[in-house]
Design an enzyme around this catalytic site. Structure first.
Site, PDB file in Angstrom:
ATOM      1  N   ASP A 204       0.670  -1.021  -0.007  1.00 14.92           N
ATOM      2  CA  ASP A 204       0.079  -0.591   0.020  1.00 14.92           C
ATOM      3  C   ASP A 204       0.508   1.145   0.235  1.00 14.92           C
ATOM      4  OD1 ASP A 204       1.690   0.257   1.932  1.00 14.92           O
ATOM      5  OD2 ASP A 204      -0.873   0.292   3.556  1.00 14.92           O
ATOM      6  N   ASP A 206       0.773   4.928   2.242  1.00 21.08           N
ATOM      7  CA  ASP A 206       0.872   5.307   3.925  1.00 21.08           C
ATOM      8  C   ASP A 206       1.670   6.965   3.795  1.00 21.08           C
ATOM      9  OD1 ASP A 206       0.327   2.271   5.024  1.00 21.08           O
ATOM     10  OD2 ASP A 206       2.441   2.157   4.018  1.00 21.08           O
ATOM     11  N   ASP A 355      -3.800   4.582   2.521  1.00 22.59           N
ATOM     12  CA  ASP A 355      -3.653   4.522   4.332  1.00 22.59           C
ATOM     13  C   ASP A 355      -3.295   6.011   4.566  1.00 22.59           C
ATOM     14  OD1 ASP A 355      -4.685   1.881   5.322  1.00 22.59           O
ATOM     15  OD2 ASP A 355      -2.492   1.140   5.839  1.00 22.59           O
TER      16      ASP A 355
END
Ligand code: GTP
Ligand code: MN
Ligand code: MN
Length: 431
Positions: A204, A206, A355
């Site tokens: 992902d 962040d 995120d």
């Protein structure tokens, strides 16, 4: 005479937060083996065992050279009996029987595949496995009721399991920056997680967001998310924290050290051209024969996350074999190279897990340290703080239990200093 013998006499500190652990190291064969056993323990919800394997792997990652024989490991910390056995086996035979058995086990494969679905944890995956569900396709066919996160996870399964590249992370960063600055000029955005540690890919991307004027960041996440949603950048989002903002009658704000950061788990819709660059909002995208015009702000396949779903969105999951082109002054071919199970044709975007975390400025250094990782490095920092310094470290604050006071810090360096640790830069926190 063996080049590695001096390893045994080099003293290696036992906490990972006392060591430099670079991304690239000399013992990947050994650490890969231990990581599989760690993963298997974690999937079996045996956290203690998982941590033991992770600590052993982290120790090997920090060594300045390749381990060639078990005798070089004498005197080194963090190597439990089980880990040592596995290491010796790999050193002698090239493989570990236990690791081989694990990677080939139906349960391990199924648990990995199922927990690879965004929104699915080990408990749920285990329940499904016992019902005979071993793959995302099995799950889809099962007719199980899934929550919103799991539906998105299943829908974008293949893409979300493709590593996110650094250029993609940079492109996401530019979108996040535009969003944040549109709703709060002067806010600061920092890339955190694995990419801050120098990783070239991640599962992902962040980001940590703050504003130098303490208080200005309050309620920021919802505004950022609204902006992103209005621009069609989000396929899924779940925003949590500071829920008192939802209603005026909500509970009073807790003491600042008790705050839970506003955070957002999301799936971005990252537009890409054939160089992986993000296409600017408002660019019109047409199919090759001009039969369909995609408005980037409307194309969305999930009716649950987006109200104004485009009537043509069915083509996103079952596209015609067409080439998408960007029309306008910079017309160019868009090719989608991802091997999506339901999508064999070209597509102009991919799904990326992102995120977002918002922290008050006074807690920024703690949030930065806490969200840069690695997970084991963080765990070791907290363990060091408690056991060696009688302090409690979180992503919000550092509390000195002997002096019964919070210790302020405006940089990571200050936090390491409070903890009596040598400063370890992000690129050496890859424990
Ligand atoms: P990849 O994303 O796989 O590249 O690795 P990563 O190191 O970026 O992992 P991840 O994105 O899962 O987490 C980044 C950091 O955020 C890690 O250090 C985690 O410990 C931390 N983190 C993740 N979730 C939470 C959470 O709920 N609370 C806190 N305080 N930290 C978290
Ligand atoms: Mn990450
Ligand atoms: Mn993350």
């Amino acid at each position: 005479e063996k080049p590695g013998l001096e390893l045994a006499v080099v003293s290696v500190p036992s906490y990972a937060c006392q060591r430099h652990t670079p991304l690239l190291h000399h013992n990947t064969t050994l650490t890969d083996a231990l990581s599989i056993l760690a993963e298997n323990a974690e999937l079996g919800e045996n956290e203690g065992r998982g941590v033991a394997f992770r600590r052993a792997a982290a120790l090997l990652k920090s060594l300045p050279q390749e381990v060639r024989g078990a005798e070089q490991l004498r005197g080194l910390p963090c190597l439990g009996e089980h880990s040592l056995r596995v290491i010796k086996e790999v050193l002698e035979d090239g493989v570990s029987h236990e690791v081989e058995t694990t990677t080939h086990s139906e349960q391990f494969k199924a648990m990995k595949a199922l927990t690879g679905i965004f929104g699915v944890g080990a408990k749920t995956a285990d329940r499904w496995f016992r019902e005979g569900i071993h793959t995302p396709s099995d799950l889809q066919r099962s007719g199980h009721t899934l929550n919103r996160a799991q539906r998105a996870g299943l829908q974008y399964y293949d893409e979300l399991n493709l590593p996110v590249t650094k250029p993609e992370a940079v492109a996401i960063g530019q979108i996040v920056e535009r969003a944040v600055h549109a709703v709060l000029p002067g806010a600061e955005i920092t890339l955190i997680g694995g990419f801050r540690r120098g990783k070239q890919t991640g599962h992902d991307v962040d980001f940590l967001i703050t504003h130098p004027d303490e208080g200005r960041e309050e309620g920021l996440m919802r505004k950022v998310v609204s902006w992103l949603e209005a621009q069609g950048f989000l396929l899924y989002q779940k925003t949590t924290g500071n829920s008192y903002l939802e209603s005026k009658e909500g509970p009073a704000r807790p003491a600042s050290n008790m705050d839970r950061f506003e955070r957002c788990f999301s799936i971005f819709r990252l537009r890409t051209d054939n160089e992986g660059r993000e296409i600017q909002t408002g660019t019109e995208i047409q199919t090759g024969d001009g039969s369909q015009t995609y408005s980037p702000t409307l194309t969305n396949t999930d009716p649950h996350t987006h109200s104004d779903t485009h009537p043509h969105t069915k083509t996103d999951s079952h596209p015609l074999p067409q080439t998408l082109v960007v029309v306008g002054d910079h017309a160019q071919k868009v090719s989608w190279v991802l091997g999506h199970s339901q999508c064999s044709g070209p597509r102009s975007w991919r799904a990326v897990r992102v995120d977002l975390v918002v922290s008050p400025y006074s807690q920024f250094a703690f949030a930065l340290l806490g969200w840069t990782g690695s997970k084991l490095f963080e765990r070791e920092l907290r363990r060091w703080a408690v056991h060696e310094k009688a302090m409690t470290l979180s992503s919000h604050a550092l509390y000195d239990r002997k002096r019964t006071q919070y210790l302020r810090a405006s940089s990571e360096e200050e936090i390491f200093a409070h903890l009596g640790l040598e400063y370890i830069p992000p690129c050496d926190r890859n424990a």
